[in-house]
Every structure is written in C-alpha cells, then in structure tokens.
Design an enzyme around this catalytic site. Sequence first.
Site, PDB file in Angstrom:
ATOM      1  CG  HIS A  59      42.616  45.782  37.276  1.00  0.00           C
ATOM      2  ND1 HIS A  59      43.916  45.499  37.605  1.00  0.00           N
ATOM      3  CD2 HIS A  59      41.976  44.568  37.239  1.00  0.00           C
ATOM      4  CE1 HIS A  59      44.058  44.183  37.759  1.00  0.00           C
ATOM      5  NE2 HIS A  59      42.888  43.597  37.558  1.00  0.00           N
ATOM      6  CD  GLU A  60      38.220  43.699  37.627  1.00  0.00           C
ATOM      7  OE1 GLU A  60      38.053  42.772  36.800  1.00  0.00           O
ATOM      8  OE2 GLU A  60      38.938  43.576  38.631  1.00  0.00           O
ATOM      9  CG  HIS A  63      40.959  41.556  33.498  1.00  0.00           C
ATOM     10  ND1 HIS A  63      42.166  40.934  33.277  1.00  0.00           N
ATOM     11  CD2 HIS A  63      40.967  41.925  34.806  1.00  0.00           C
ATOM     12  CE1 HIS A  63      42.870  40.927  34.406  1.00  0.00           C
ATOM     13  NE2 HIS A  63      42.165  41.541  35.340  1.00  0.00           N
TER      14      HIS A  63
HETATM   15 ZN   LIG Z   1      42.500  41.570  37.391  1.00  0.00          ZN
END
Ligand SMILES: [Zn+2]
Length: 359
Positions: A59-60, A63
């Site tokens: 998830h990170e 980004h």
């Molecule tokens: Zn996030």
Amino acid sequence: MKLSLYLGTYKRVKVFIHWTFSLLLLWIVISNLRANAPVEDILWTLLFVFGLFFCVILHEFGHALAAQKYGISTQDITLLPIGGVARLEKLPEDPKQELWVALAGPLVNVGIFLFLAIILTVVGTDFQNFEAMHIDANSFLMYLAVANLILALFNLLPAFPMDGGRVLRALLAIKLPRAQATKIAGGIGQVLALAFIFYGLFNNPILVLIGIFIFLGAAAEVNHTQQASFLKGFKVKDAMMLKFQILAFDAPLSKAIQKLLDSQATHFVVVRDDVAVGTLSKDQIIQGLQNGDENTKIEVVADFSPYKIETEMELEEAWKNMMIKKRKVAFVIENGHFLGILDQDNITEFILVKSALSK
Ligand SMILES: [Zn+2]
C-alpha cells in the site's frame, strides 16, 4: 531510525519496521496462549499478521511509486503496529497529482482483494464452512482478502490524515484555493471523527481512539496548510537572520552558555579563522555538558556539516525541507558565500507576524 529494523530497499525506497511491532507479535502469542489456543492456530495468526503487514508495505509503495512518477522521492517507509508511513519528500501541490498519489495506496489493496477473490473463486472455496475468526490453512486467503478490502475502505474515509482526506482535498482544490480546500476537508474529517467518538463510546472503545486520532490529524493538517500559505511568495532572504551570534570552534562551552543566557539566540554560528564552518544549538550545548563539563571544546559537539540553502529559494520549500531533514537551522548561501542563518524559530515568528497582519 535507531528504533527501527532495516528490512531492505526497493526502487530507492528504504523500508524499516519499528521495534514496537514486536510488542504486537508478543501480545498475539501471549493472549493466544492464555486462551489455550493450539500452537498451530498461533502460527497461522502470526502468518496472517505478517501477510497483512506485507500488504500494508505494498500500500505504502503504491503512494511512493505514484509520487516517483511526478518526480517526488520517498525518504523511507516505516511499518508501525498501527499501519505504515511513507515519508514523501514533499506532497504534490497539483490537485490531480495529489489525487493519484493518495488513491494509489488504497487501489493497491483493492487490487490484492480482487486478485485473491479470483483465486478463491477459481479453487472453488466453500465459504459456508468457515468458523468465525478462526484463521487456518483453509481460511487464510479469505481473511487476507477481506482485510485488504477493509484496509482500502478504512483508508478512503474522507478525513485527514487518512488517504480519503487527501482525495477529498485534491478534488476540492481543483476548483478552490488549497488552503480553503484543506479547511473544508478538515472540517468534514472532524465531523466524521466526532461521529466515531460518539458511536464508539456506546459500542467500541477502539472507535473512540480512531476518532481522536482522526480529529487531531485533521486539525494538524489544516493548521500546517494554513501556515504554509503564509509563507507563499516569500524567499529565504525575506526571513533569514543577518545578525547572529558567533563562537570560535576552539572556545569552551562556558562561552556558549554565557551567550545563550545573554541573548535570545538558540543557534550559534561556529567560526574558524573568521570563516563560518558550522552551527551550535542549545540542545548540543546541553548534550556537551551532560557528556563532559563547561571546559569541553565547542568543536566536540558542534555540527560541521550544516544544511545549506540559497537566498532565492522559496521560503515554504526551505521550511518543508528543513522539517523533512530534521534540521532546526540552516546556512543561507548567496553566490557560494555564507550570508546568514535561518532557523525554525525564525520561520515560526515570520508565520506569526504574517498571520497577525492578515487579520
Ligand atoms: Zn495510504
């Protein structure tokens, strides 16, 4: 970073895991042992936590890699028991870029959910047979899929500091000024946070904690964006200090203490042969006294690789860079020559003055 274990680097992004993560694992083992759970169950639960946190790392990276596309690098990703944090060098200010960077994280979890859902369907998993909240070889993938869906939905709550708060701000900022968009998004986030707290009081204490976390996060983001808006249009030269206190590199700390008490300065310029070579802060003076005494030479504790910024740099950018690099003071340079210093207190005062004038 001393409190985090380095896991590795991918696409120039370092990944760390915070030591408190071990407390979470320990808690899982102890609470399961006290409930007399079989060892096999405990191992599956631990495997599930590792699997889930691997998804949080992905998830990170969503980004981080989206930000990389816009030329923004990520300092590092740290895994905490409450989730992951990607430290981006800066946040994209273009609303469309911010929108994609914020969405990229939850989209990764949606992707993992769909991928696992397809696998579960293909192998013909029978969902009727599952015991509730019991993770084993049969239910592992299903729980991981559900957890990814929850992660995506939770992060898309339209409240700072969740990704959804940034999505909302970015959507509003397409039409409105950034500071105003942040204010509205922050307000919506705080209303949502209060709803969480109120509902949680009667139902689930964890929701109260989440509510408080969101409420404070929203307030901090609004405050930060407002402060940054006061710095807009100014350069480093507008806020820098041309008058500063100097200390010789070979002087004893007692000299520094004298100046600390005599003046308002909290940062000093260290000179050698009349050339500025480093900085000395109040904290470094105190540290020097703790490790030695007031006869300790300044050069033992001073910082001789000061952070350098140019006079023509945007003040807002300098402020953000100093915060990310955890520098409280910087050397201001013009045409390769040392001119003065800029410290956090300077900038804070600058913001105070500008915000007072704007009222
Ligand atoms: Zn996030």
